[in-house]
Design a protein around this motif. Sequence first.
Motif, mmCIF file in Angstrom:
data_model
loop_
_atom_site.group_PDB
_atom_site.id
_atom_site.type_symbol
_atom_site.label_atom_id
_atom_site.label_comp_id
_atom_site.label_asym_id
_atom_site.label_seq_id
_atom_site.Cartn_x
_atom_site.Cartn_y
_atom_site.Cartn_z
ATOM 1 N N LEU A 126 0.831 -1.206 0.000
ATOM 2 C CA LEU A 126 0.000 0.000 0.000
ATOM 3 C C LEU A 126 0.866 1.257 0.000
ATOM 4 N N THR A 127 1.892 1.266 0.815
ATOM 5 C CA THR A 127 2.793 2.421 0.890
ATOM 6 C C THR A 127 3.470 2.664 -0.444
ATOM 7 N N ASN A 128 3.993 1.608 -1.056
ATOM 8 C CA ASN A 128 4.646 1.764 -2.360
ATOM 9 C C ASN A 128 3.661 2.235 -3.423
ATOM 10 N N TYR A 129 2.451 1.720 -3.385
ATOM 11 C CA TYR A 129 1.441 2.151 -4.354
ATOM 12 C C TYR A 129 1.122 3.638 -4.173
ATOM 13 N N ARG A 130 0.967 4.059 -2.938
ATOM 14 C CA ARG A 130 0.686 5.469 -2.677
ATOM 15 C C ARG A 130 1.807 6.366 -3.183
ATOM 16 N N ILE A 131 3.043 5.978 -2.921
ATOM 17 C CA ILE A 131 4.185 6.802 -3.346
ATOM 18 C C ILE A 131 4.296 6.819 -4.871
ATOM 19 N N GLN A 132 4.129 5.666 -5.517
ATOM 20 C CA GLN A 132 4.209 5.635 -6.983
ATOM 21 C C GLN A 132 3.085 6.461 -7.607
ATOM 22 N N THR A 133 1.914 6.450 -7.004
ATOM 23 C CA THR A 133 0.807 7.277 -7.486
ATOM 24 C C THR A 133 1.146 8.754 -7.317
ATOM 25 N N SER A 134 1.777 9.079 -6.213
ATOM 26 C CA SER A 134 2.138 10.480 -5.976
ATOM 27 C C SER A 134 3.189 10.965 -6.968
ATOM 28 N N VAL A 135 4.052 10.076 -7.431
ATOM 29 C CA VAL A 135 5.070 10.452 -8.417
ATOM 30 C C VAL A 135 4.399 11.017 -9.665
ATOM 31 N N SER A 136 3.348 10.360 -10.128
ATOM 32 C CA SER A 136 2.668 10.875 -11.323
ATOM 33 C C SER A 136 1.972 12.207 -11.039
#
Length: 142
Positions: free
Chosen positions: A82-92
Amino acid sequence: LVGSEMCIRDRESADFQFSQQWEFYSINLLRQQRLQSIFLFIYAHYADDLQLSDLAASANISVGECCRIFQNILHTTPYGYLTNYRIQTSVSLLHRDLPISQIAGLVGYNQVSNYIATFKRIIGCTPAQYRKQQKNESEHTQ
């Protein structure tokens, strides 16, 4: 008689091995389906304040089984995913002109400082540094 007994024993052994393999594949398929259910839940609710029990409930499994599935298949924890998904989403989202505090909220962080620290731990720089690097790189390629 010895030969036919051996043939029966070999066939029973082969049936048992097939049964074990089938059980493994069906369990594995069930776990993959459960993981898929959790993924869909995460993708729809990553910005919410999610608990491990929410993820498990989305696949109708226990918290322990949820953790085992993530560990066995993805070699991470549900929270780590979940944390990695949130951060990768924030990158975009950093490619837009949104304030970093707004991006933090959009991806599920109530505290900007927690978002920045997590981003830095995963990506290697702060969101502001990342945004600046991306702007510099796009200026140099134009």
